[in-house]
Design an enzyme around this catalytic site. Structure first.
Site, PDB file in Angstrom:
ATOM      1  N   GLY A   9       0.737  -1.249   0.091  1.00 18.89           N
ATOM      2  CA  GLY A   9       0.112  -0.017   0.064  1.00 18.89           C
ATOM      3  C   GLY A   9       0.882   1.315  -0.021  1.00 18.89           C
ATOM      4  O   GLY A   9       0.443   2.058  -0.656  1.00 18.89           O
ATOM      5  N   ASP A  10       1.922   1.416   0.778  1.00 16.48           N
ATOM      6  CA  ASP A  10       2.984   2.445   0.713  1.00 16.48           C
ATOM      7  C   ASP A  10       3.376   2.461  -0.608  1.00 16.48           C
ATOM      8  O   ASP A  10       3.791   3.568  -0.985  1.00 16.48           O
ATOM      9  CB  ASP A  10       4.080   1.963   1.914  1.00 16.48           C
ATOM     10  CG  ASP A  10       3.494   1.787   3.155  1.00 16.48           C
ATOM     11  OD1 ASP A  10       2.469   2.013   3.595  1.00 16.48           O
ATOM     12  OD2 ASP A  10       4.287   0.803   3.730  1.00 16.48           O
TER      13      ASP A  10
END
Length: 305
Positions: free
Chosen positions: A249-250
């Site tokens: 997600g990052d």
């Protein structure tokens, strides 16, 4: 300039054991140390995409020095507030299943929080503040809200990628990007969201109720939905074997920010975001440029009428 804030960074100690026997002596097959934390991950993937950023937050002790040395080796600028306690060390045990043991993190005084606020105030118009991940238990739960409001007053773009309880206090401030997953979006709208179609309906409802430039709803292996003004896009990600869920997600956030920084079209920006997420998810570590370039042509973006 992009300023990534990791309030509770970590040293991630990854331990691989072929077969783990609880209550008995186990010997590792492989061990690795990484500088961890969502904002730090964003900075590392931005570097792979030739976008400069500064990483900040709180670090302390030998583990904090490791975090800063790791970033220095990668030529990523760091400007951390130093605290007395050691930065946390998280254990990632990888056997037949992946087990995580995350530490609480150091105690952060009010004075150190004030130092961070002062540091952020040095940035201004056209700069981007990224608030990502958990916060130490010793700071107030509405800190993201305060940091977002202060940054917006300085005409910064504000990006937040965190859990509901930390994001909610900031929703009264105009935000540039947030990236909840479908379960988190369901918590906001009081619905159980399972499909892309449901994410489109309830994501649009949430988007219209808040002042957010870009709302990206992650649907795991089913891709993501992006809301931008009147436009809605659905991304179908590349197919692959999930190897590493940490940091995907990052990486997506980093890809999206890189696309905006480079002046890409919205479709190109969304595709780059998905390729970065896939490059992390399908590898042992964070996305690298070669893997991102490999997966980028496999991403499919379609606009909804």
């Amino acid at each position: 300039m992009i300023l990534t804030v990791t309030l509770n960074p970590s040293v991630d100690y990854v331990v691989r054991v072929e077969q783990f026997n609880e209550g008995h002596l186990n010997r590792t097959d492989q061990t690795t140390f990484y500088a961890g934390g969502k904002g730090i991950n964003v900075s590392q993937v931005l570097k792979e995409l030739d976008v400069q950023s500064t990483a900040t937050g709180f670090t302390g002790g030998f583990s904090g020095r490791f975090i800063e040395e790791t970033l220095a080796e990668k030529q990523i600028k760091a400007d951390f507030i130093h605290v007395e306690d050691h930065s946390r060390i998280n254990i990632k045990l990888k056997t037949n299943e992946e087990t995580e043991i995350n530490a609480a993190g150091p105690v952060i005084s009010a004075e150190k929080v004030s130092e961070l606020i002062e540091l952020i105030s040095r940035y201004g118009k056209s700069d981007t503040l990224v608030l990502a991940g958990s916060i130490p238990s010793s700071v107030e739960r509405d800190l993201y809200g305060k940091l977002a409001a202060a940054a917006y007053q300085n005409e910064m773009h504000v990006v937040i990628d965190s859990e509901k309880s930390l994001l909610e206090p900031a929703l009264g401030t105009p935000l540039t990007l947030i990236k909840p997953n479908h379960k988190e979006l369901g918590g906001y709208v009081g619905r159980d969201i399972q499909t892309v179609e449901e994410a489109v309906i309830y994501g649009r409802q949430f988007y219209q109720d808040h002042h957010i430039d870009y709302l990206m709803v992650s649907m795991a292996e089913h891709g993501a939905v992006l809301f931008a003004g009147e436009d809605t896009y659905v991304a179908t990600p590349p197919k692959g074997e999930l190897i590493n869920s940490v940091g995907a997600g990052d990486s997506s956030v980093a890809g999206f920010l890189a696309g905006l920084e480079k002046g890409y079209s919205l479709e190109e920006t969304f595709a780059l975001s998905m390729a970065c997420g896939a490059a992390t998810a399908f590898s042992e570590g964070l996305a690298v440029k070669e893997q991102i370039d490999h997966y980028l042509p496999m991403v499919q973006i379609r606009g909804l009428v």
